[in-house]
Scaffold this active site. Sequence first.
Site, PDB file in Angstrom:
ATOM      1  N   TYR A  57       2.624   4.656  -8.601  1.00 13.04           N
ATOM      2  CA  TYR A  57       2.591   3.363  -7.914  1.00 13.04           C
ATOM      3  C   TYR A  57       3.983   3.044  -7.389  1.00 13.04           C
ATOM      4  O   TYR A  57       4.777   3.945  -7.132  1.00 13.04           O
ATOM      5  CB  TYR A  57       2.007   2.275  -8.835  1.00 13.04           C
ATOM      6  CG  TYR A  57       1.490   1.124  -8.011  1.00 13.04           C
ATOM      7  CD1 TYR A  57       0.458   1.336  -7.098  1.00 13.04           C
ATOM      8  CD2 TYR A  57       2.050  -0.137  -8.085  1.00 13.04           C
ATOM      9  CE1 TYR A  57       0.004   0.323  -6.281  1.00 13.04           C
ATOM     10  CE2 TYR A  57       1.596  -1.162  -7.277  1.00 13.04           C
ATOM     11  CZ  TYR A  57       0.575  -0.937  -6.374  1.00 13.04           C
ATOM     12  OH  TYR A  57       0.141  -1.948  -5.562  1.00 13.04           O
TER      13      TYR A  57
ATOM     14  N   ARG B 228      -0.412  -5.242   5.408  1.00 11.30           N
ATOM     15  CA  ARG B 228       0.858  -5.635   4.774  1.00 11.30           C
ATOM     16  C   ARG B 228       1.042  -4.810   3.505  1.00 11.30           C
ATOM     17  O   ARG B 228       0.876  -5.304   2.397  1.00 11.30           O
ATOM     18  CB  ARG B 228       0.847  -7.131   4.436  1.00 11.30           C
ATOM     19  CG  ARG B 228       2.209  -7.697   4.074  1.00 11.30           C
ATOM     20  CD  ARG B 228       2.077  -8.975   3.273  1.00 11.30           C
ATOM     21  NE  ARG B 228       1.433  -8.751   1.994  1.00 11.30           N
ATOM     22  CZ  ARG B 228       2.064  -8.374   0.884  1.00 11.30           C
ATOM     23  NH1 ARG B 228       3.360  -8.163   0.907  1.00 11.30           N
ATOM     24  NH2 ARG B 228       1.395  -8.203  -0.245  1.00 11.30           N
TER      25      ARG B 228
ATOM     26  N   LYS C  22      -3.786   1.640  -7.446  1.00 14.63           N
ATOM     27  CA  LYS C  22      -4.173   0.501  -8.280  1.00 14.63           C
ATOM     28  C   LYS C  22      -5.298   0.874  -9.235  1.00 14.63           C
ATOM     29  O   LYS C  22      -5.277   0.505 -10.414  1.00 14.63           O
ATOM     30  CB  LYS C  22      -4.631  -0.668  -7.394  1.00 14.63           C
ATOM     31  CG  LYS C  22      -3.517  -1.399  -6.671  1.00 14.63           C
ATOM     32  CD  LYS C  22      -2.853  -2.428  -7.561  1.00 14.63           C
ATOM     33  CE  LYS C  22      -1.838  -3.240  -6.776  1.00 14.63           C
ATOM     34  NZ  LYS C  22      -1.175  -4.279  -7.567  1.00 14.63           N
TER      35      LYS C  22
ATOM     36  N   GLU D 109      -6.236  -6.446  -1.601  1.00 16.40           N
ATOM     37  CA  GLU D 109      -4.909  -5.879  -1.809  1.00 16.40           C
ATOM     38  C   GLU D 109      -4.183  -5.683  -0.483  1.00 16.40           C
ATOM     39  O   GLU D 109      -4.711  -5.041   0.439  1.00 16.40           O
ATOM     40  CB  GLU D 109      -5.031  -4.531  -2.529  1.00 16.40           C
ATOM     41  CG  GLU D 109      -3.727  -3.993  -3.057  1.00 16.40           C
ATOM     42  CD  GLU D 109      -3.157  -4.838  -4.186  1.00 16.40           C
ATOM     43  OE1 GLU D 109      -1.919  -4.940  -4.279  1.00 16.40           O
ATOM     44  OE2 GLU D 109      -3.947  -5.369  -4.987  1.00 16.40           O
ATOM     45  N   ASP D 110      -2.999  -6.238  -0.379  1.00 17.45           N
ATOM     46  CA  ASP D 110      -2.092  -6.027   0.755  1.00 17.45           C
ATOM     47  C   ASP D 110      -2.715  -6.395   2.101  1.00 17.45           C
ATOM     48  O   ASP D 110      -2.553  -5.679   3.099  1.00 17.45           O
ATOM     49  CB  ASP D 110      -1.591  -4.580   0.760  1.00 17.45           C
ATOM     50  CG  ASP D 110      -0.550  -4.347  -0.330  1.00 17.45           C
ATOM     51  OD1 ASP D 110      -0.155  -5.326  -0.985  1.00 17.45           O
ATOM     52  OD2 ASP D 110      -0.135  -3.198  -0.537  1.00 17.45           O
TER      53      ASP D 110
ATOM     54  N   ASP E 172      -4.523  -9.705  -5.888  1.00 16.56           N
ATOM     55  CA  ASP E 172      -3.409  -9.371  -6.772  1.00 16.56           C
ATOM     56  C   ASP E 172      -2.080  -9.854  -6.211  1.00 16.56           C
ATOM     57  O   ASP E 172      -1.180 -10.224  -6.966  1.00 16.56           O
ATOM     58  CB  ASP E 172      -3.374  -7.860  -7.009  1.00 16.56           C
ATOM     59  CG  ASP E 172      -2.424  -7.471  -8.120  1.00 16.56           C
ATOM     60  OD1 ASP E 172      -2.438  -8.149  -9.169  1.00 16.56           O
ATOM     61  OD2 ASP E 172      -1.656  -6.508  -7.954  1.00 16.56           O
ATOM     62  N   ASP E 173      -1.930  -9.858  -4.898  1.00 17.14           N
ATOM     63  CA  ASP E 173      -0.674 -10.295  -4.291  1.00 17.14           C
ATOM     64  C   ASP E 173      -0.443 -11.785  -4.502  1.00 17.14           C
ATOM     65  O   ASP E 173       0.699 -12.227  -4.677  1.00 17.14           O
ATOM     66  CB  ASP E 173      -0.675  -9.977  -2.793  1.00 17.14           C
ATOM     67  CG  ASP E 173      -0.914  -8.502  -2.529  1.00 17.14           C
ATOM     68  OD1 ASP E 173      -0.132  -7.686  -3.041  1.00 17.14           O
ATOM     69  OD2 ASP E 173      -1.894  -8.172  -1.834  1.00 17.14           O
TER      70      ASP E 173
ATOM     71  N   ASN F 259       9.005  -5.427  -3.250  1.00 20.44           N
ATOM     72  CA  ASN F 259       8.832  -3.982  -3.369  1.00 20.44           C
ATOM     73  C   ASN F 259       8.797  -3.349  -1.985  1.00 20.44           C
ATOM     74  O   ASN F 259       8.439  -4.015  -1.009  1.00 20.44           O
ATOM     75  CB  ASN F 259       7.508  -3.673  -4.092  1.00 20.44           C
ATOM     76  CG  ASN F 259       7.552  -4.031  -5.557  1.00 20.44           C
ATOM     77  OD1 ASN F 259       8.499  -3.696  -6.249  1.00 20.44           O
ATOM     78  ND2 ASN F 259       6.525  -4.720  -6.037  1.00 20.44           N
TER      79      ASN F 259
END
Length: 647
Positions: free
Chosen positions: A195, A248, A266, A338-339, A361-362, A503
């Site tokens: 990850y 993103r 993930k 996610e993203d 999660d973000d 990150n």
Amino acid sequence: MTSLNSSSFVKNSISGVSRTQGQLLRLSVRRPMVVAMVHSNGRPERNVGVSVDSAVKDVNALVAVEVADSDSAKPTAAVGGGVEDVYGEDTATEDHFITPWSVSVASGYSLLRDPHHNKGLAFTEKERDAHYLRGLLPPVVVNHDLQVKKMMHNIRQYEIPLQRYQAMMDLQEKNERLFYKLLIENVEELLPIVYTPTVGEACQKYGTIFKNPQGLYISLKDKGKVLEILKNWPQKKIQVIVVTDGERILGLGDLGCQGMGIPVGKLSLYTALGGIRPSACLPITIDVGTNNEKMLNDEFYIGLRQRRASGKEYAELMNEFMSAVKQNYGEKVLIQFEDFANHNAFDLLEKYRTTHLVFNDDIQGTASVVLAGLISALKLVGGSLADHKFLFLGAGEAGTGIAELIALEISKQTNAPLEETRKKIWLVDSKGLIVSSRVDSLQHFKKPWAHDHEPVHEFLDSVKSIKPTVLIGSSGAGQTFTKEVVEAMSSFNEKPIILALSNPTSQSECTAEQAYTWSEGRAIFASGSPFAPVDYNGKNYVSGQSNNAYIFPGFGLGLIISGAIRVHDDMLLAASEALAEQVTPEHFANGLIYPPFTNIRKISAHIAARVAAKAYELGLATRLPQPEDLVAYAESCMYSPKYRNYR
């Protein structure tokens, strides 16, 4: 293909198989699996499929059986990743002992190419004879532990992180259980490989390193066929989906279809850290194009070569996807967004949180892990959350998500209205401090953070004006916590709390060395990506990692074991509190505000138990009755990578 009636299995007439007293004959038919196909001569037949859907034609027909001792029918904890798999398949929230699906049987060469069942050189002499492997493997038989030792030796030979990532992905495609045992037992060393930060580089180069698909790809060309695509996936009992549209990816921007590395990574952590069965996990990429010119011009790019769709076209595809998921997998499948870019992330979460089991999660995972770190840090700096003032650099989905959860926790602790607790939290975006005079031009998710204050355009000036006790970076812009910023924080705080969360490592607001050096060793520091320990003035400083991997695996496990149908903010608060409780005085003595990842499975079990307990309390759980000991129950449901014995 031999057809058998399911009732015939349960009753009798199983040729060539005997049961001793004290043994239980059970069919375990949850995924393509390796079982003994017994003929009248007692030897397994090779490459046979059995379909449990029609009448028995011949009592001497081949029969799929699995024998297990009845005394070991009760599950035992799999936290360490090495418990015996008494079910014949790791159940981890499975309800039924008999499932009328077809069994695909592999033997010989095809068995060695099946990652779910391949054991490599760990196949025993008996298994090699029984499953036609004799001669296909060298004569040596090694154990699981020696395989782990060998793989770690090989991986450490690579100096470039991306090469280590590729080696891990190759292993996952060849021997699934060895991959997860390796990851579980070496989590601190391998987590940055599978990850962040390495997965970011992998996504950037995904088209070049792509070998075999590891999930589902749904593109604009598939409108009207999404349900059909979901049915193409071989596993039917899906419990967790991680989905991205690649707009993103970490702090790297729009990587389009090549963002698939994120869902794959993930879900590897859902299994390794949270104990969710690999067969219950499904990575998905929604390909609506990309605005990244470099990707569009890359001959190795694997996605649609068109500009990113938006508006009605985008919304229709996402709506078809969400409806198809619910239709195909049911009410209780967890969908983790996610993203996604800010504008879509908030809209999707708001639109579907009342109709689906969804989690971003973000926004939510990041918020929960940061809140846990802050609760821990209070034991080092004193006071309550309400006594502190917070300043964020970054007002996107991560920043506003964290801010909202902090405000909710303060409101819970003080019984103050949420509107009041938000006033302790200030955010800075690309145009400066978010203040009330800007409210008309702000995006909707920023408006709750527009407080009365004169406009401030420079970040350093915002720090000096607000004088926060906690500084949080979620901007995705590296080196923005400058020496002047850290020195200013240190001038009005004895122990400034500095969290550089962006990150990958290149995008971190500052490094651990910079934070400790510029604060003269007084900062309480944590980051999104890992940093090496720092020596300053003869003292060794070990920084914590505010990694979402602390939260989402246990959070997802808690939702699954309780049969939750919706995610509630109180579950996120419960997860934060559970994580903070795992930090010991010994960790505090080393300046850590998060526990080491070495105990992550036990940590995940405690988080899962607290989340499940909250689901039962809120009336959102469907798995009844509630287990008396939720921690033990969570541990018992965890997937174990220990090899199964094939008969």
